[in-house]
Design an enzyme around this catalytic site. Sequence first.
Site, PDB file in Angstrom:
ATOM      1  N   ILE A   1       0.839  -1.196   0.000  1.00  0.00           N
ATOM      2  CA  ILE A   1       0.000   0.000   0.000  1.00  0.00           C
ATOM      3  C   ILE A   1       0.879   1.252   0.000  1.00  0.00           C
ATOM      4  O   ILE A   1       0.440   2.324  -0.372  1.00  0.00           O
ATOM      5  CB  ILE A   1      -0.975   0.043   1.197  1.00  0.00           C
ATOM      6  N   ASP A   2       2.150   1.110   0.423  1.00  0.00           N
ATOM      7  CA  ASP A   2       3.026   2.282   0.565  1.00  0.00           C
ATOM      8  C   ASP A   2       3.504   2.853  -0.788  1.00  0.00           C
ATOM      9  O   ASP A   2       3.979   3.986  -0.845  1.00  0.00           O
ATOM     10  CB  ASP A   2       4.261   1.936   1.407  1.00  0.00           C
TER      11      ASP A   2
ATOM     12  N   ARG B   1     -13.094  22.860  13.667  1.00  0.00           N
ATOM     13  CA  ARG B   1     -11.932  22.178  14.229  1.00  0.00           C
ATOM     14  C   ARG B   1     -10.843  21.929  13.189  1.00  0.00           C
ATOM     15  O   ARG B   1     -11.095  21.926  11.981  1.00  0.00           O
ATOM     16  CB  ARG B   1     -12.349  20.795  14.747  1.00  0.00           C
TER      17      ARG B   1
ATOM     18  N   GLU C   1       2.569   8.491   8.755  1.00  0.00           N
ATOM     19  CA  GLU C   1       3.086   7.933  10.018  1.00  0.00           C
ATOM     20  C   GLU C   1       4.613   8.048  10.139  1.00  0.00           C
ATOM     21  O   GLU C   1       5.153   8.014  11.233  1.00  0.00           O
ATOM     22  CB  GLU C   1       2.674   6.465  10.149  1.00  0.00           C
TER      23      GLU C   1
ATOM     24  N   VAL D   1      -7.170  -0.159   8.575  1.00  0.00           N
ATOM     25  CA  VAL D   1      -8.357  -0.023   7.714  1.00  0.00           C
ATOM     26  C   VAL D   1      -7.910   0.201   6.265  1.00  0.00           C
ATOM     27  O   VAL D   1      -8.566  -0.240   5.312  1.00  0.00           O
ATOM     28  CB  VAL D   1      -9.224   1.178   8.203  1.00  0.00           C
TER      29      VAL D   1
ATOM     30  N   ARG E   1      -5.524  -1.181   4.796  1.00  0.00           N
ATOM     31  CA  ARG E   1      -5.006  -2.411   4.183  1.00  0.00           C
ATOM     32  C   ARG E   1      -6.063  -3.487   4.029  1.00  0.00           C
ATOM     33  O   ARG E   1      -5.847  -4.474   3.338  1.00  0.00           O
ATOM     34  CB  ARG E   1      -3.873  -2.976   5.058  1.00  0.00           C
TER      35      ARG E   1
END
Length: 342
Positions: A126-127, A162, A222, A273, A275
């Site tokens: 996924i990266d 927000r 991340e 989620v 992946r």
Amino acid sequence: MRVGVLTGGGDCPGLNAVIRAVGRRVMFRGHELVGVMEGWKGLVEGLTEPLGPREISGLLPRGGTIIGTTRTNPYKLDDGVRRVLDNFAAADLQALVAIGGEDTLGVAARLHEEEDFPVVGVPKTIDNDLSATDYTFGFDTAVSVATEAIDRLHSTAESHNRVMVVEVMGRHTGWIAVVSGIAGGADVILIPEHPISIDEACDDIRRRHERGKDFSIVVVSEGYELEGGDSGSTEVDQFGHIRLSERGVGAAVAREIEQRTGFESRVTVLGHVQRGGTPTARDRVLATRYGLKAADLVEDGKFGRMAALRGDEIVDVALKEATAELKTVPGEWWDVARAFFG
Ligand code: F6P
């Protein structure tokens, strides 16, 4: 011929679609398909299962991997490589299709180079950080999940005035953050390759507020390093990776933004989620094309090669080339993302 197939590293949507395509083509040619269970662990421990037409049917929409996966690295285990070679021979396999990212395919490249091991690769993650291919399968699904989350966060951010921080995956690179951030209209994106500071991010958010926009969406990868941030657990897996989710970079970014700007902030960590679940149509098709190509490489005895996407064409490249260095987000992509900050 008996052809083994394994899936290694983090799972991702489309793995089963590759297994199906490899299986369909090798069986059509009169060969057998054998599942090597749980990545390289299956060869270290001799865990194989026959895969027939029934096992490979109905797999296109199915997430995960029917043959399991681990982050086992034979080069880190006592006698690991010898056991891989012995179990491969004992299972009477003549070729292996390894579906994986930098780690799994790094092992494949080394086994081919040093042991003349008959392996071909399929680029999964996924990266999207594997070199020598334009895209890995699984990435499009992860981006779709992240984009949908950003869309959903917009409405609640706007209702409450927000700042919503979304932490997405991408161990070393910010591909998911940048592409989902562009698609979802993020106001700031924080990635390891082109790091902007929290002060700069806060300036962008304040500028938005001055323009009358009382909410903001911040996407953080991340792997982004927050100055003075928590480095998380020091425990590493067999490929030397720490568990990035434990660093909680998203929460730290939200905290910093709130403290510095006074704008109320919240964090959403998308985690696994991204992946899980069914692959997008694009990933199913890419996985299918990669699987057929891998079967063709096996048929032609082109070992040490990996199926790759170049433009709209499926080609083959050296496994070594694909695993030599990571593909980071280039400046051109970053410029597109940046044009919408603030
Ligand atoms: O490499 C894929 C990936 O999802 C990374 O984005 C992430 O850092 C890592 O795997 C998470 O690994 P695990 O599933 O072991 O927590």
